[in-house]
Motif scaffolding. Structure first.
Motif, PDB file in Angstrom:
ATOM      1  N   MET A   1      17.215 -18.196  -4.942  1.00 39.85           N
ATOM      2  CA  MET A   1      18.555 -18.110  -5.483  1.00 39.85           C
ATOM      3  C   MET A   1      18.571 -18.558  -6.942  1.00 39.85           C
ATOM      4  N   VAL A   2      19.331 -17.883  -7.735  1.00 33.39           N
ATOM      5  CA  VAL A   2      19.432 -18.222  -9.144  1.00 33.39           C
ATOM      6  C   VAL A   2      20.181 -19.535  -9.319  1.00 33.39           C
ATOM      7  N   LYS A   3      21.204 -19.764  -8.516  1.00 33.90           N
ATOM      8  CA  LYS A   3      22.010 -20.972  -8.656  1.00 33.90           C
ATOM      9  C   LYS A   3      21.209 -22.218  -8.344  1.00 33.90           C
ATOM     10  N   ASN A   4      20.331 -22.152  -7.330  1.00 31.60           N
ATOM     11  CA  ASN A   4      19.512 -23.312  -6.998  1.00 31.60           C
ATOM     12  C   ASN A   4      18.531 -23.633  -8.108  1.00 31.60           C
ATOM     13  N   SER A   5      17.972 -22.605  -8.757  1.00 34.32           N
ATOM     14  CA  SER A   5      17.056 -22.867  -9.863  1.00 34.32           C
ATOM     15  C   SER A   5      17.813 -23.469 -11.034  1.00 34.32           C
ATOM     16  N   PHE A   6      19.057 -23.045 -11.256  1.00 31.61           N
ATOM     17  CA  PHE A   6      19.862 -23.632 -12.322  1.00 31.61           C
ATOM     18  C   PHE A   6      20.153 -25.099 -12.040  1.00 31.61           C
ATOM     19  N   ILE A   7      20.400 -25.427 -10.782  1.00 29.79           N
ATOM     20  CA  ILE A   7      20.655 -26.813 -10.403  1.00 29.79           C
ATOM     21  C   ILE A   7      19.424 -27.662 -10.661  1.00 29.79           C
ATOM     22  N   SER A   8      18.240 -27.143 -10.345  1.00 25.24           N
ATOM     23  CA  SER A   8      17.028 -27.920 -10.578  1.00 25.24           C
ATOM     24  C   SER A   8      16.764 -28.089 -12.067  1.00 25.24           C
ATOM     25  N   VAL A   9      17.085 -27.078 -12.886  1.00 22.00           N
ATOM     26  CA  VAL A   9      16.905 -27.195 -14.335  1.00 22.00           C
ATOM     27  C   VAL A   9      17.854 -28.243 -14.888  1.00 22.00           C
ATOM     28  N   PHE A  21      26.156 -32.321 -14.718  1.00 20.80           N
ATOM     29  CA  PHE A  21      25.416 -32.513 -13.472  1.00 20.80           C
ATOM     30  C   PHE A  21      26.373 -32.761 -12.312  1.00 20.80           C
ATOM     31  N   GLN A  22      27.421 -33.549 -12.540  1.00 24.07           N
ATOM     32  CA  GLN A  22      28.376 -33.821 -11.471  1.00 24.07           C
ATOM     33  C   GLN A  22      29.104 -32.557 -11.040  1.00 24.07           C
ATOM     34  N   ILE A  23      29.460 -31.699 -11.993  1.00 26.12           N
ATOM     35  CA  ILE A  23      30.132 -30.441 -11.661  1.00 26.12           C
ATOM     36  C   ILE A  23      29.213 -29.555 -10.834  1.00 26.12           C
ATOM     37  N   VAL A  24      27.933 -29.498 -11.207  1.00 24.47           N
ATOM     38  CA  VAL A  24      26.971 -28.687 -10.452  1.00 24.47           C
ATOM     39  C   VAL A  24      26.815 -29.229  -9.034  1.00 24.47           C
ATOM     40  N   SER A  25      26.712 -30.552  -8.893  1.00 27.97           N
ATOM     41  CA  SER A  25      26.528 -31.113  -7.552  1.00 27.97           C
ATOM     42  C   SER A  25      27.794 -30.941  -6.706  1.00 27.97           C
ATOM     43  N   PHE A  26      28.977 -31.094  -7.312  1.00 29.20           N
ATOM     44  CA  PHE A  26      30.218 -30.854  -6.573  1.00 29.20           C
ATOM     45  C   PHE A  26      30.319 -29.396  -6.141  1.00 29.20           C
ATOM     46  N   THR A  27      29.899 -28.472  -6.995  1.00 31.38           N
ATOM     47  CA  THR A  27      29.948 -27.053  -6.656  1.00 31.38           C
ATOM     48  C   THR A  27      29.028 -26.758  -5.481  1.00 31.38           C
ATOM     49  N   ASN A  28      27.871 -27.382  -5.466  1.00 31.61           N
ATOM     50  CA  ASN A  28      26.938 -27.209  -4.359  1.00 31.61           C
ATOM     51  C   ASN A  28      27.551 -27.721  -3.051  1.00 31.61           C
ATOM     52  N   ARG A  29      28.179 -28.898  -3.098  1.00 29.70           N
ATOM     53  CA  ARG A  29      28.824 -29.456  -1.905  1.00 29.70           C
ATOM     54  C   ARG A  29      30.001 -28.598  -1.457  1.00 29.70           C
ATOM     55  N   ASN A  68      33.825 -30.293 -24.864  1.00 26.95           N
ATOM     56  CA  ASN A  68      32.802 -29.361 -25.315  1.00 26.95           C
ATOM     57  C   ASN A  68      33.091 -27.992 -24.712  1.00 26.95           C
ATOM     58  N   ARG A  69      33.852 -27.180 -25.427  1.00 35.34           N
ATOM     59  CA  ARG A  69      34.314 -25.893 -24.910  1.00 35.34           C
ATOM     60  C   ARG A  69      33.157 -24.920 -24.674  1.00 35.34           C
ATOM     61  N   ILE A  70      32.149 -24.953 -25.528  1.00 37.42           N
ATOM     62  CA  ILE A  70      31.022 -24.024 -25.399  1.00 37.42           C
ATOM     63  C   ILE A  70      30.226 -24.326 -24.132  1.00 37.42           C
ATOM     64  N   CYS A  71      29.944 -25.598 -23.894  1.00 33.51           N
ATOM     65  CA  CYS A  71      29.212 -25.997 -22.693  1.00 33.51           C
ATOM     66  C   CYS A  71      30.031 -25.676 -21.448  1.00 33.51           C
ATOM     67  N   TYR A  72      31.343 -25.831 -21.526  1.00 29.44           N
ATOM     68  CA  TYR A  72      32.239 -25.515 -20.413  1.00 29.44           C
ATOM     69  C   TYR A  72      32.147 -24.042 -20.050  1.00 29.44           C
ATOM     70  N   LYS A  73      32.229 -23.166 -21.057  1.00 25.64           N
ATOM     71  CA  LYS A  73      32.163 -21.722 -20.808  1.00 25.64           C
ATOM     72  C   LYS A  73      30.815 -21.332 -20.214  1.00 25.64           C
ATOM     73  N   GLU A  74      29.729 -21.909 -20.750  1.00 25.32           N
ATOM     74  CA  GLU A  74      28.396 -21.598 -20.253  1.00 25.32           C
ATOM     75  C   GLU A  74      28.230 -22.043 -18.799  1.00 25.32           C
ATOM     76  N   LEU A  75      28.727 -23.240 -18.482  1.00 25.72           N
ATOM     77  CA  LEU A  75      28.610 -23.771 -17.126  1.00 25.72           C
ATOM     78  C   LEU A  75      29.402 -22.935 -16.124  1.00 25.72           C
ATOM     79  N   ILE A  76      30.590 -22.515 -16.502  1.00 30.88           N
ATOM     80  CA  ILE A  76      31.415 -21.690 -15.622  1.00 30.88           C
ATOM     81  C   ILE A  76      30.745 -20.344 -15.345  1.00 30.88           C
TER      82      ILE A  76
END
Length: 87
Positions: A1-9, A21-29, A68-76
């Motif tokens: 899965m692409v999302k799991n590799s992104f989480i590990s990165v 990192f917290q947003i990624v872990s909450f999204t996983n949960r 950080n609007r740029i990081c927000y857009k990239e993360l979404i």
């Protein structure tokens, strides 16, 4: 899965206390709980937990969008979640 590799990165390069990192872990949960609730529709405690996690993630996303609007857009885009509504 692409999302799991992104989480590990993210976990390798970022601080585990960072908002990203917290947003990624909450999204996983959230994804795990959602699939659980599809099978167990009357699990009201898990529904409550899901609502609490959704609120925490929403607050972190609004914080990140202000800082950080740029990081927000990239993360979404990477997590494939919708952008929050502005008030």
């Amino acid at each position: 899965m692409v999302k799991n590799s992104f989480i590990s990165v993210i976990s390798q390069k970022e601080n585990r206390g960072s908002a990203e990192f917290q947003i990624v872990s909450f999204t996983n949960r959230i994804r795990r709980l959602t699939s659980h609730l599809e099978l167990h529709k009357k699990d009201y405690l898990s529904q409550r937990g899901l609502r609490k996690i959704l609120g925490k993630r929403q607050r972190l996303l609004s914080y990140l969008s202000k800082k950080n609007r740029i990081c927000y857009k990239e993360l979404i885009n990477r997590l494939d979640i919708r952008e929050s509504k502005t008030r």
